[in-house]
Design an enzyme around this catalytic site. Structure first.
Site, PDB file in Angstrom:
ATOM      1  N   ASP A   1     -11.202   2.681   3.535  1.00  0.00           N
ATOM      2  CA  ASP A   1     -11.585   1.272   3.370  1.00  0.00           C
ATOM      3  C   ASP A   1     -13.087   1.132   3.128  1.00  0.00           C
ATOM      4  O   ASP A   1     -13.553   0.069   2.711  1.00  0.00           O
ATOM      5  CB  ASP A   1     -11.250   0.479   4.648  1.00  0.00           C
ATOM      6  CG  ASP A   1      -9.872  -0.162   4.607  1.00  0.00           C
ATOM      7  OD1 ASP A   1      -9.482  -0.660   3.546  1.00  0.00           O
ATOM      8  OD2 ASP A   1      -9.213  -0.171   5.665  1.00  0.00           O
TER       9      ASP A   1
ATOM     10  N   LYS B   1       0.852  -1.206   0.000  1.00  0.00           N
ATOM     11  CA  LYS B   1       0.000   0.000   0.000  1.00  0.00           C
ATOM     12  C   LYS B   1       0.881   1.247   0.000  1.00  0.00           C
ATOM     13  O   LYS B   1       0.622   2.213  -0.734  1.00  0.00           O
ATOM     14  CB  LYS B   1      -0.940  -0.020   1.219  1.00  0.00           C
ATOM     15  CG  LYS B   1      -2.050  -1.062   1.072  1.00  0.00           C
ATOM     16  CD  LYS B   1      -2.871  -1.303   2.335  1.00  0.00           C
ATOM     17  CE  LYS B   1      -3.881  -2.420   2.086  1.00  0.00           C
ATOM     18  NZ  LYS B   1      -4.719  -2.776   3.229  1.00  0.00           N
TER      19      LYS B   1
ATOM     20  N   GLN C   1      -4.986  -1.581   9.395  1.00  0.00           N
ATOM     21  CA  GLN C   1      -4.854  -2.900   8.769  1.00  0.00           C
ATOM     22  C   GLN C   1      -5.461  -3.978   9.675  1.00  0.00           C
ATOM     23  O   GLN C   1      -5.167  -4.044  10.863  1.00  0.00           O
ATOM     24  CB  GLN C   1      -3.367  -3.196   8.487  1.00  0.00           C
ATOM     25  CG  GLN C   1      -3.106  -4.459   7.695  1.00  0.00           C
ATOM     26  CD  GLN C   1      -3.652  -4.425   6.267  1.00  0.00           C
ATOM     27  OE1 GLN C   1      -3.749  -3.377   5.650  1.00  0.00           O
ATOM     28  NE2 GLN C   1      -4.027  -5.568   5.749  1.00  0.00           N
TER      29      GLN C   1
END
Ligand code: GUN
Length: 282
Positions: free
Chosen positions: A119, A52, A96
């Site tokens: 997200d 990422k 995460q």
């Protein structure tokens, strides 16, 4: 022999477009910034976070990493999220998953400002997504829709069968396909006679997390097969949910693992981060 979708090549084309958008934002005095929180030492999570960060660098987005030790308390993570919510130089926040067992992931996700929730996990954004009104879209399902578009595959009127009902992939995938006028069936671990459904699929999406779970006799001839799995096979090699060697000969289109859906997920994170930064200008 089926066509193998090259997720990396679609990623590169998309990232080129996003780099131009980042350059425009920078010319207007705004440097898009993504903050990534990683708690603990999960090796797979470390790889995902590194990828990422690399994608951010590739398009000129600033990334901040907060790598915290396994024993970090829930309130410390929540306080960090609150600090990042207040920081006007941070446009996207990603924590995460999975988090260590002593941290309630729901509490953490619910603390992320919906404006910075790249997200698209926050309940407010999930609700808006349900209504087709979210400005963020979950990365993996949006990556799959983007891939299908690149390949000229229209889901309208098709029977899309999804194996897996997770909040991250299965459920939002079903919503996006439904919003694009597909007929959608969601199967899961309690579905009886699974192959009777999967064999009806014009487009089959597997997100179950079991190595080579989908066999040739579960797939309709000429189907489009999308593999979201990231598993290890018996030799420790990365593989998907689909038994690629078997299924590739009967479907029309298939995504490989690695090099299929994975690169697209990260690409969509970049897209959402740009959307978040853009929203702050507007
Ligand atoms: N862990 C596995 N997939 C994801 C994802 O898409 N986002 C976050 N935050 N964690 C993950």
């Amino acid at each position: 022999m089926s066509k193998i979708i090259d997720g990396k090549s679609i990623r590169d084309k998309e990232l080129k477009l996003y780099k131009n958008r980042v350059d425009e934002l920078k010319a207007n005095g705004l440097l898009p910034c993504l903050a990534v929180i990683l708690v603990g030492n999960d090796p797979a999570s470390r790889v995902y976070v590194n990828n990422k960060k690399k994608a951010c660098e590739n398009v000129g987005i600033k990334s901040l990493e907060f790598a915290l030790p396994e024993e970090t308390s829930e309130s410390e993570v929540i306080n960090l999220v609150k600090t990042l919510n207040r920081d006007i130089g941070v446009h996207g926040i990603l924590c995460q998953l999975p988090l260590p067992g002593h941290i309630d992931k729901e509490k953490v996700i619910n603390t992320i400002s919906p404006m910075k929730d790249v997200d698209c996990f926050h309940p407010e954004n999930v609700g808006k997504l349900f209504l087709g009104k979210s400005h963020f879209v979950p990365c993996t399902p949006m990556g799959i829709m983007t891939m299908l578009k690149y390949e000229g595959i229209d889901v309208s009127g098709k029977h899309c069968v999804i194996i897996g009902r997770s909040d991250i992939v299965g459920k939002p995938m079903a919503l996006l396909m439904l919003q694009s006028n597909a007929t959608v069936t969601v199967c899961h671990s309690k579905t009886s006679n699974l192959s009777s459904y999967t064999k009806q699929a014009d487009i089959l999406v597997s997100a179950v997390g079991k190595a080579k779970f989908v066999k040739k006799d579960m797939v309709k001839s000429g189907a489009v097969v999308i593999d979201v799995g990231m598993n290890k096979d018996e030799t420790g090699k990365l593989c998907g949910d689909i038994d690629f060697d078997e299924v590739k000969d009967i479907c029309s289109v298939i995504t490989p693992v690695p090099g299929g859906v994975g690169p697209m997920t990260i690409t969509m994170l970049i897209k959402n981060t740009i959307t978040a930064a853009q929203a702050q200008i507007n």
